[in-house]
Write an enzyme that holds these catalytic residues in place. Structure first.
Site, PDB file in Angstrom:
ATOM      1  N   HIS A  34      48.037  81.842  31.558  1.00  0.00           N
ATOM      2  CA  HIS A  34      47.125  82.830  30.994  1.00  0.00           C
ATOM      3  C   HIS A  34      46.788  83.865  32.061  1.00  0.00           C
ATOM      4  O   HIS A  34      47.135  83.701  33.223  1.00  0.00           O
ATOM      5  CB  HIS A  34      45.788  82.172  30.617  1.00  0.00           C
ATOM      6  CG  HIS A  34      45.861  81.008  29.709  1.00  0.00           C
ATOM      7  ND1 HIS A  34      45.587  81.096  28.373  1.00  0.00           N
ATOM      8  CD2 HIS A  34      46.129  79.696  29.947  1.00  0.00           C
ATOM      9  CE1 HIS A  34      45.683  79.900  27.813  1.00  0.00           C
ATOM     10  NE2 HIS A  34      46.010  79.030  28.755  1.00  0.00           N
ATOM     11  N   GLU A 116      45.124  79.715  34.614  1.00  0.00           N
ATOM     12  CA  GLU A 116      44.716  81.114  34.508  1.00  0.00           C
ATOM     13  C   GLU A 116      45.041  81.837  35.808  1.00  0.00           C
ATOM     14  O   GLU A 116      44.696  81.350  36.894  1.00  0.00           O
ATOM     15  CB  GLU A 116      43.204  81.229  34.266  1.00  0.00           C
ATOM     16  CG  GLU A 116      42.718  80.644  32.969  1.00  0.00           C
ATOM     17  CD  GLU A 116      42.741  81.626  31.815  1.00  0.00           C
ATOM     18  OE1 GLU A 116      43.211  82.779  31.993  1.00  0.00           O
ATOM     19  OE2 GLU A 116      42.277  81.240  30.729  1.00  0.00           O
ATOM     20  N   HIS A 155      50.444  82.244  27.145  1.00  0.00           N
ATOM     21  CA  HIS A 155      49.496  82.110  26.036  1.00  0.00           C
ATOM     22  C   HIS A 155      50.026  82.851  24.809  1.00  0.00           C
ATOM     23  O   HIS A 155      49.870  82.394  23.675  1.00  0.00           O
ATOM     24  CB  HIS A 155      48.144  82.655  26.480  1.00  0.00           C
ATOM     25  CG  HIS A 155      46.989  82.200  25.648  1.00  0.00           C
ATOM     26  ND1 HIS A 155      45.730  82.691  25.827  1.00  0.00           N
ATOM     27  CD2 HIS A 155      46.889  81.310  24.636  1.00  0.00           C
ATOM     28  CE1 HIS A 155      44.903  82.133  24.955  1.00  0.00           C
ATOM     29  NE2 HIS A 155      45.581  81.290  24.221  1.00  0.00           N
ATOM     30  N   ASP A 165      48.578  87.503  26.862  1.00  0.00           N
ATOM     31  CA  ASP A 165      48.717  87.118  28.260  1.00  0.00           C
ATOM     32  C   ASP A 165      49.806  86.051  28.474  1.00  0.00           C
ATOM     33  O   ASP A 165      50.082  85.303  27.543  1.00  0.00           O
ATOM     34  CB  ASP A 165      47.368  86.645  28.824  1.00  0.00           C
ATOM     35  CG  ASP A 165      46.683  85.540  28.027  1.00  0.00           C
ATOM     36  OD1 ASP A 165      46.643  85.614  26.786  1.00  0.00           O
ATOM     37  OD2 ASP A 165      46.181  84.604  28.656  1.00  0.00           O
TER      38      ASP A 165
END
Length: 181
Positions: A34, A116, A155, A165
């Site tokens: 992400h 992330e 994602h 993303d």
């Protein structure tokens, strides 16, 4: 199966309250990449940590009013300088994927790890981030052998039309070439 890995070596552990147990007999077999920046487009602040820890103050930025009260998390965040922060142990289910499906299997949070990258869809990621991402991926691949090259996705791949993303600036070829299977 290899020895279970709960935490990345060298990561700063910042416990999030936003997680729960994975379903029984559910093997970790997917890695989802992400991006996140809070406030949007800004790097280096405490917004991500505050969001994942449930302490985001809506008065700190107008955008925070839109996301106040969200209960989300990822297993790890890789900052622009390559620092790895871990919010949820890998054996637990982080709340990163939302409504999602991979190869016909829904509820991706059940069987995935969420990483992330501090960034946006509109800017390249840093050398430090790629180096840390490769390290984290290698540890996960060794601990969870069902994660294969084809099971490292964005994602956008598990929530098409809803998420974009890690975005067009993420270098998938670079990541895949640096991973060892």
């Amino acid at each position: 199966m290899s020895e279970q890995l709960d935490f990345v070596h060298g990561a700063e552990c910042i416990p999030s309250p936003h997680w729960d147990e994975r379903p029984e007999k559910c093997d970790i077999s997917l890695l989802v990449i992400h991006n996140i920046s809070l406030p949007p487009g800004e790097f280096g602040g405490k917004g991500i940590e505050q969001l994942f820890c449930g302490t985001l103050d809506p008065s700190e930025h107008p955008f925070y009013q839109q996301i106040a009260g969200l209960k989300v998390s990822a297993h790890c965040v890789i900052r622009r300088d390559g620092k790895v922060e871990q919010y949820v142990p890998f054996s637990a289910r982080a709340w990163h994927a939302g409504v999602s499906s991979f190869q016909g299997q829904g509820r991706c949070n059940d069987f995935s790890v969420g990483i992330e990258l501090e960034g946006t869809d509109t800017q390249p990621y840093t050398e430090h981030q790629y180096a840390s991402l490769v390290k984290v991926c290698q540890e996960l691949i060794e601990a969870y052998p069902k994660i294969s090259l084809g099971r490292i996705v964005g994602h956008n791949d598990i929530a098409p039309g809803r998420k974009t993303d890690p975005g067009p600036f993420f270098d998938w070829c670079r990541l895949r070439q640096q991973l060892k299977f």
